[in-house]
Write a protein that holds these residues in place. Structure first.
Motif, PDB file in Angstrom:
ATOM      1  N   GLY A  99       3.583  -9.677   8.456  1.00  0.00           N
ATOM      2  CA  GLY A  99       3.663  -8.284   8.033  1.00  0.00           C
ATOM      3  C   GLY A  99       4.372  -8.073   6.716  1.00  0.00           C
ATOM      4  O   GLY A  99       4.338  -6.987   6.153  1.00  0.00           O
ATOM      5  N   VAL A 101       3.831  -8.298   3.613  1.00  0.00           N
ATOM      6  CA  VAL A 101       2.777  -8.527   2.615  1.00  0.00           C
ATOM      7  C   VAL A 101       3.288  -8.318   1.202  1.00  0.00           C
ATOM      8  O   VAL A 101       2.631  -8.698   0.237  1.00  0.00           O
ATOM      9  N   ILE A 140      -5.463 -12.007   7.280  1.00  0.00           N
ATOM     10  CA  ILE A 140      -4.627 -11.101   8.076  1.00  0.00           C
ATOM     11  C   ILE A 140      -5.539 -10.112   8.780  1.00  0.00           C
ATOM     12  O   ILE A 140      -6.198  -9.290   8.145  1.00  0.00           O
ATOM     13  N   TRP A 143      -4.290  -4.159  11.354  1.00  0.00           N
ATOM     14  CA  TRP A 143      -3.532  -3.315  10.432  1.00  0.00           C
ATOM     15  C   TRP A 143      -3.359  -1.952  11.089  1.00  0.00           C
ATOM     16  O   TRP A 143      -4.157  -1.556  11.934  1.00  0.00           O
ATOM     17  N   SER A 154       0.651  -2.750   6.939  1.00  0.00           N
ATOM     18  CA  SER A 154       0.714  -4.040   7.608  1.00  0.00           C
ATOM     19  C   SER A 154       1.462  -3.883   8.932  1.00  0.00           C
ATOM     20  O   SER A 154       1.954  -2.814   9.259  1.00  0.00           O
TER      21      SER A 154
END
Lengths: 204, 287
Positions: A99, A101, A140, A143, A154
């Motif tokens: 998370g 990011v 990833i 979201w 994230s």
């Protein structure tokens, strides 16, 4: 003339009697004056009382107060965030730098994310299948995506795109000795790029 | 020179008989007014006594996904996806309404008023501007939803690498460029004004650029460039020509925004095809 004297005296008494009776009665003028000022006092008093009432801080339960989350509802590290409806937040258990990011050096842990979008206040759901951020954030999946204007966050609430002005807001979390969590939904901090650093270490 | 003084007739209040008078409010309006009052009071009392059986339908925590305004406002909602909320929701509509109201003051030419396509190149200008507005708006929407980067990557295997990541969408300009730290915190006011928790002393330049600068440049700049280039090729001659260009491009853009917001926005306002559009009621556990 002598016959008139007693009758004149009686008339004068009657007039005096009527005058006193009239004086004892409430006049229209004073009635209106008293009514106006009484009404004014009442309404100003009610407003003042209502205003002062705000200073009497109550102890809210549910949203606004401290919510205790039992260990069974706390996700394992790396699992999907869980919805804690009574506190209007998502509980994210970040595994390591998950998370993070924006790359601020998050080391994982428990994060309570207020589910109100900092853009215009819609309830932000977790979308476990979304990977539309594949270009800039390859690999990833999952979201937070706002249903109203598409702001995308994230797992740690970091906004990556959309119109929201900042990342998702966080709530104060403390870990109890029995692995349950106390989330203070009255203490909400504006989201920032340092969201991952606010995560509380948790081993459950 | 003699001044004539003319005595005005003294007006005297005319007495009228009752039958000659006409009520300003007709009887029917009185009856309707009383009916409306009774209805309002009844509804007011009823709402005190009986709770509307909305239950979960009125639960603000259950948000349909996507959540959309009525269709005629989806153009504004689509704008909200791409820029600062106050700008998209209030400032741009206001400015545009004022500009449209100012059209007759800018084009004062009497000749040919009210004639459809009244200037020499009007049809050509309308078509070109509408096409530019249509394509331009779609291009901007596709860019900001990351679809252009996604298609280039997915279809052609093209990738800008790290140096071009900032072009993925508008927000990437803020997040993927190495903005120096000072540019995120430019002090422009000696005193701090805080309005609804927002700090108005410091300017976050990358955020400003993304939320206000680029959208403004796109809207004002593209309109100006369109009019300028059509003037350079000699098609725009009069002020009316310029207004035809501006208005045609606006109508096309407005249509695209309404269409996109209505038929092309799926869950999480993701850009999808109309046949892929599914609405979730947003009930916990059933998404």
């Amino acid at each position: 003339m002598t016959q008139m004297q007693p009758s004149a005296g009686a008339a004068a008494r009657r007039i005096e009697h009527a005058r006193q009776a009239e004086a004892r009665k409430l006049s229209r003028r004073s009635f209106l004056r008293v009514s106006v000022f009484a009404g004014l006092t009442l309404s100003v008093g009610a407003m003042a009382a209502g205003f002062l009432g705000f200073f009497n801080l109550r102890k809210p339960t549910g949203f606004g107060g401290v919510i205790t989350v039992v260990p069974a509802r706390v996700p394992k590290a790396g699992e999907e965030p869980s919805r804690i409806s009574e506190g209007k937040f998502w509980l994210s258990n970040l595994a390591g730098a998950q998370g993070d990011v924006a790359g601020v050096g998050g080391t994982g842990g428990i994060l309570a994310l207020y589910w109100k979008c900092p853009h215009l206040g819609c309830t932000v759901p977790w979308n476990p299948a979304f990977n539309g951020a594949a270009v800039n954030f390859p690999g990833i999946v999952g979201w937070f995506r706002c249903p109203c204007h598409g702001s995308t966050y994230s797992r740690a609430g970091i906004r990556v795109y959309g119109p929201a002005p900042r990342p998702m807001d966080t709530m104060a979390v403390s870990v109890n000795s029995d692995k349950s969590l106390n989330v203070n939904t009255g203490v909400i901090t504006s989201g920032g790029p340092d969201n991952p650093l606010r995560a509380k270490p948790y081993s459950g | 020179m003699a001044t004539a003084v003319v005595a005005r007739p003294v007006s005297r209040t005319q007495t009228r008989s009752r039958e000659e008078e006409v009520l300003v409010w007709p009887d029917l309006v009185f009856i309707e007014f009383i009916a409306a009052m009774l209805f309002t009071i009844t509804l007011f009392l009823l709402s005190f006594l009986v709770n509307a059986p909305l239950l979960d339908q009125a639960n603000a925590d259950v948000t349909p996904n996507p959540s959309k305004a009525p269709w005629y406002l989806l153009n504004l909602q689509e704008l909200l996806l791409h820029m600062n909320a106050a700008m998209a929701g209030v400032i741009i509509p206001t400015i545009w309404l004022v500009i449209m109201g100012a059209f007759p003051y800018f084009d004062r030419e009497q000749h040919g008023q009210g004639v459809w396509f009244g200037t020499e190149k009007a049809v050509r200008l309308t078509i070109v501007s509408a096409v530019v507005g249509f394509v331009g708006t779609w291009f901007l929407i596709l860019w900001d939803s990351g679809k252009i980067a996604f298609f280039l990557h997915g279809w052609f295997g093209l990738s800008g690498g790290d140096s071009l990541r900032f072009l993925e969408n508008v927000r990437s300009v803020q997040t993927q460029l190495p903005w120096p730290e000072w540019s995120r915190n430019i002090t422009y006011s000696p005193v701090n004004i805080v309005i609804i928790g927002e700090d108005f002393q410091h300017l976050d330049f990358p955020a400003w650029l993304v939320e206000q600068g680029i959208p403004t440049m796109a809207m004002v700049g593209m309109s100006a460039m369109l009019i300028f280039s059509l003037w350079r090729v000699g098609w725009v001659v009069t002020r009316r020509d310029a207004l035809i260009v501006l208005f045609s491009a606006f109508v096309a853009a407005y249509g695209v925004l309404t269409l996109t917001g209505t038929a092309f926005r799926g869950q999480g306002q993701e850009l999808v095809f109309p046949w892929e559009l599914k609405v979730s009621e947003g009930i916990p556990g059933q998404e």
